[in-house]
Scaffold this motif. Structure first.
Motif, short mmCIF file in Angstrom:
data_model
loop_
_atom_site.label_atom_id
_atom_site.label_comp_id
_atom_site.label_asym_id
_atom_site.label_seq_id
_atom_site.Cartn_x
_atom_site.Cartn_y
_atom_site.Cartn_z
N LYS A 1 -34.88 22.86 -40.57
CA LYS A 1 -33.67 22.04 -40.35
C LYS A 1 -32.97 21.63 -41.65
O LYS A 1 -32.38 20.54 -41.74
CB LYS A 1 -34.00 20.81 -39.50
N ILE A 2 -33.04 22.50 -42.64
CA ILE A 2 -32.35 22.25 -43.91
C ILE A 2 -31.71 23.55 -44.40
O ILE A 2 -32.15 24.65 -44.04
CB ILE A 2 -33.31 21.73 -45.01
N PRO A 3 -30.68 23.45 -45.24
CA PRO A 3 -30.12 24.66 -45.85
C PRO A 3 -31.05 25.18 -46.94
O PRO A 3 -31.70 24.40 -47.64
CB PRO A 3 -28.80 24.17 -46.45
N ILE A 4 -31.11 26.50 -47.07
CA ILE A 4 -31.88 27.14 -48.15
C ILE A 4 -31.02 27.14 -49.42
O ILE A 4 -31.49 26.84 -50.51
CB ILE A 4 -32.27 28.57 -47.78
N PHE A 5 -29.74 27.47 -49.27
CA PHE A 5 -28.80 27.36 -50.38
C PHE A 5 -27.38 27.29 -49.83
O PHE A 5 -27.12 27.68 -48.69
CB PHE A 5 -28.93 28.52 -51.37
N SER A 6 -26.49 26.78 -50.64
CA SER A 6 -25.06 26.87 -50.38
C SER A 6 -24.42 27.56 -51.57
O SER A 6 -24.83 27.35 -52.72
CB SER A 6 -24.43 25.48 -50.19
N ALA A 7 -23.44 28.41 -51.31
CA ALA A 7 -22.73 29.15 -52.36
C ALA A 7 -21.26 28.77 -52.31
O ALA A 7 -20.66 28.68 -51.24
CB ALA A 7 -22.90 30.65 -52.15
N TYR A 8 -20.69 28.56 -53.49
CA TYR A 8 -19.29 28.17 -53.54
C TYR A 8 -18.66 28.61 -54.86
O TYR A 8 -19.36 28.99 -55.80
CB TYR A 8 -19.12 26.65 -53.36
#
Length: 348
Positions: A76-83
């Protein structure tokens, strides 16, 4: 934007929701360097999840893609975010509430928990873990108010120790904001700021509210074209998700991309690469900064060799004079060989 509640389809009507798209990353590849997402064997390959528990989210807000997230529905968590970092927001931190992603849930007619695959705001209420909602894509790296609002989705946050979030991690976010704003440019238009950024979390062994994984480490790395060296560069950071003493004024060390990949491979899973070609369009390209450094190194080594050779020759001359009975220790220039004379440093 729509409203959702908790419990069943009816419960999906009280939480603000961001209408993103749980689709292949190829639809929002612009946020990755060279359009290629990280390669994590068994988890993410060719922009596609390798397991049903992982979801690729093209984060859409106000009808436009803003960033991307690889989300773990089991933890229930993000592994990564890319921006893409293009400018720092000059607006104050927003307090408009937190959004969830309805597409991650299977809506049912009967009563049940519709948020079984993600955290909700209530998970963080009155917790005894000293954690808050920690952004992966931080709002302070947003170029404007709309982008900043888009980061306030719980699919972009993890349970992060409050003192860590407001301490060393916050200082790192500000430091990288300044660095990227000053030195990172668009290769095609060097009047524009551009950096590709990945921020992620390493799952831990504890849970918030018996539901949401509390990461053991958090990490961040960026890749950009540097306007000083006119070459591609990368930088990385990581730190344990632990309570901090404000008086210690802890800072997070700057690391290399390779060191980060090795660290993640040791602490989590094998990472093949985070950035395409490890942040270089041509890994054999000429790098003027490295070239100048190498030249200086060679010059220094040659000077050391010359000094060593001269010392050895003078020591030999001293030994020869001593053997002949001359104990003055002085080696007159006329007693030196022509080759030894040629190595004698010129007078100023």
């Amino acid at each position: 934007m729509m409203l959702i509640m908790s419990g069943s389809v009816l419960l999906l009507l009280a939480f603000p929701a961001v209408i993103s798209e749980v689709v292949d990353f190829s639809k929002c590849s612009e946020f990755f360097f060279e359009g290629k997402s990280p390669v994590i064997p068994g988890i993410l390959e060719n922009s596609t999840p390798q397991n049903d528990r992982y979801k690729t989210i093209c984060q859409k807000f106000n009808d436009s893609y803003r960033f991307t997230t690889l989300f773990d529905t089991t933890k229930k968590i993000p592994i990564f975010s890319a921006y893409k970092f293009t400018a720092a927001a000059k607006t104050p931190r927003l307090r408009d509430g937190w959004m969830i992603e309805p597409q991650l849930e299977l809506l049912k007619d009967e009563m049940g928990v519709p948020y079984e695959n993600q955290a909700i705001d209530e998970d963080y209420y009155y917790n005894k873990c000293n954690v808050g909602r920690g952004h992966l894509f931080p709002s302070c790296h947003s170029p404007d108010k709309v982008f900043a609002q888009s980061t306030f989705t719980l699919t972009n946050t993890v349970p992060q120790k409050e003192s860590f979030n407001s301490g060393s991690w916050n200082r790192m976010e500000i430091e990288t904001k300044d660095l990227m704003g000053k030195y990172c440019v668009d290769e095609m238009d060097q009047n524009k700021v551009l950096a590709h950024v990945l921020t992620g979390a390493v799952p831990g062994n504890n849970k918030l509210n018996e539901r949401v994984n509390i990461p053991s480490f958090m990490w961040m790395t960026f890749c950009c074209y540097n306007n000083s060296s006119q070459s591609w560069i990368s930088q990385a950071y990581w730190a344990p998700n632990e309570d901090e003493n404000k008086a210690d004024n802890i800072t997070i060390a700057v690391r290399s991309l390779q060191e980060l990949q090795e660290f993640l491979s040791t602490k989590w899973v094998k990472i093949t690469q985070l950035f395409e070609n490890n942040c270089a369009k041509n890994r054999n390209m000429y790098n003027p900064m490295k070239a100048r450094s190498k030249i200086r190194e060679i010059i220094k080594l040659r000077a050391q060799c010359r000094r060593l050779a001269l010392t050895e020759r003078r020591n030999l001359a001293h030994r020869c004079l001593a053997a002949s009975g001359d104990t003055s220790g002085y080696v007159p220039i006329q007693r030196q060989s022509p080759r030894l004379r040629s190595l004698r440093p010129p007078k100023d």
